[in-house]
Design an enzyme around this catalytic site. Structure first.
Site, mmCIF file in Angstrom:
data_model
loop_
_atom_site.group_PDB
_atom_site.id
_atom_site.type_symbol
_atom_site.label_atom_id
_atom_site.label_comp_id
_atom_site.label_asym_id
_atom_site.label_seq_id
_atom_site.Cartn_x
_atom_site.Cartn_y
_atom_site.Cartn_z
ATOM 1 C CG HIS A 72 -2.028 -1.044 1.067
ATOM 2 N ND1 HIS A 72 -2.638 -1.630 2.166
ATOM 3 C CD2 HIS A 72 -2.589 -1.622 -0.034
ATOM 4 C CE1 HIS A 72 -3.531 -2.507 1.746
ATOM 5 N NE2 HIS A 72 -3.521 -2.516 0.419
ATOM 6 C CG HIS A 115 -8.451 -10.542 -6.774
ATOM 7 N ND1 HIS A 115 -7.759 -10.301 -7.944
ATOM 8 C CD2 HIS A 115 -8.942 -11.803 -6.873
ATOM 9 C CE1 HIS A 115 -7.812 -11.383 -8.709
ATOM 10 N NE2 HIS A 115 -8.526 -12.306 -8.086
ATOM 11 C CB SER A 161 -6.031 -1.746 -2.795
ATOM 12 O OG SER A 161 -6.896 -2.851 -2.940
ATOM 13 C CD GLU A 219 -13.791 -9.756 -2.957
ATOM 14 O OE1 GLU A 219 -13.904 -10.970 -2.657
ATOM 15 O OE2 GLU A 219 -12.692 -9.193 -3.147
ATOM 16 N N GLY A 231 -12.348 -11.159 -10.658
ATOM 17 C CA GLY A 231 -11.515 -10.030 -11.062
ATOM 18 C C GLY A 231 -10.793 -10.229 -12.371
ATOM 19 C CG ASP A 255 -3.853 -7.692 -3.382
ATOM 20 O OD1 ASP A 255 -3.168 -8.674 -3.070
ATOM 21 O OD2 ASP A 255 -4.312 -6.882 -2.547
#
Length: 283
Positions: free
Chosen positions: A18, A41, A103, A121, A147, A167
């Site tokens: 991050h 994701h 994120s 998601e 995703g 991710d």
């Protein structure tokens, strides 16, 4: 999928990922032209570190909890961390924020009126929370969707500028192969986008395979950043994490070197902590 990021939110891998993500997004705001963020994701978007999941593991204590006191960091490092820590917010006496930003929350902090984001998601309960969190933000589209399907569908974006974060939870055995395949398909359609591919590093052979495949793919400008916190490796806990950044901004590599070196030292859990940074291709 059984993965619930609430158990791991704010850990060393999140801090590493991050803090670097914030630098990439900050770069995109330096031009007035709009950009798009695609998060494949997205998870729940943010996490309560006082909740049962986070309390049971306490992983955040070895991550964001280590950044409560930056008095030993020089002005340059505090400046590099500032965009990320401004979003995290005030830390309590234990080093815990009121809410740890995932994120999606980090991305929306940098969105301007002309910018857009797509958050995908698949897990139903995580998506429900994500959807409610951003329901009133007209710049954001939340999708209950695989995703990888979303990435294929939304590239290239009409803005022609932006960032993709891949991710995944890495709960599936073929996750690395799927990530690579979908990234390469998206890159063929949108070769100028910035891509950030996160991965846990548990299997050296798999890591070498991925780097070899990327190096042979013809994709240019791939920067590898790997962080290890060291310590015992016999307890099955994650000790290494990596971020592959495709088309990083001009200043990013040097910023990442400085940030990663500091984080490797600050987040170390034992012998062997350190960072590896190299160009997989293109530089």
């Amino acid at each position: 999928m059984n993965y619930r990021h609430g158990f791991h939110a704010g850990n060393f891998a999140d801090v590493f990922k991050h803090a670097l993500l914030a630098r990439l997004l900050l770069y995109l705001t330096r031009k007035e032209t709009p950009f798009r963020v695609i998060d494949t994701h997205a998870g729940e978007g943010a996490y309560d570190l006082a909740a049962d999941e986070a309390r049971r593991t306490g992983e955040w204590r070895g991550g964001i909890g280590r950044l409560a006191d930056l008095s030993g960091a020089d002005a340059r490092l505090r400046d590099l961390l500032a965009p990320y820590l401004a979003i995290v917010g005030t830390l309590d006496e234990e080093g815990r924020p009121a809410l740890y930003p995932g994120s999606p929350l980090i991305a929306t902090h940098f969105l301007r009126a002309q910018d857009r984001a797509v958050f995908c998601e698949l897990r139903p309960d995580a998506f429900e929370t994500l959807q409610m969190r951003f329901a009133r933000d007209k710049r954001v589209k939340t999708l209950h969707l695989d995703g990888y399907v979303g990435l294929s569908a939304f590239t290239p974006p009409k803005e022609r500028r932006g960032l993709v974060l891949v991710d995944p939870p890495f709960e599936q055995r073929d996750e690395t192969e799927r990530m690579l395949k979908t990234f390469l398909e998206a890159h063929r359609k949108w070769p100028t986008g910035i891509y950030a591919l996160w991965r846990p590093i548990k299997d050296e052979a798999e890591s070498r395979w991925l780097l070899g495949a990327l190096g042979a793919s013809g994709v240019k400008k791939i920067l590898r950043l790997d962080l290890s916190v060291g310590g015992a490796d016999d307890d099955q806990k994650l000790r290494r994490t990596g971020l592959l950044v495709v088309n990083p901004p001009f200043t990013f590599a040097e910023e990442a070197r400085e940030l990663s070196a500091f984080l490797a030292q600050r987040l170390a859990q034992g012998a062997g902590a350190g960072v590896e940074i190299e160009w997989v291709s293109g530089e």
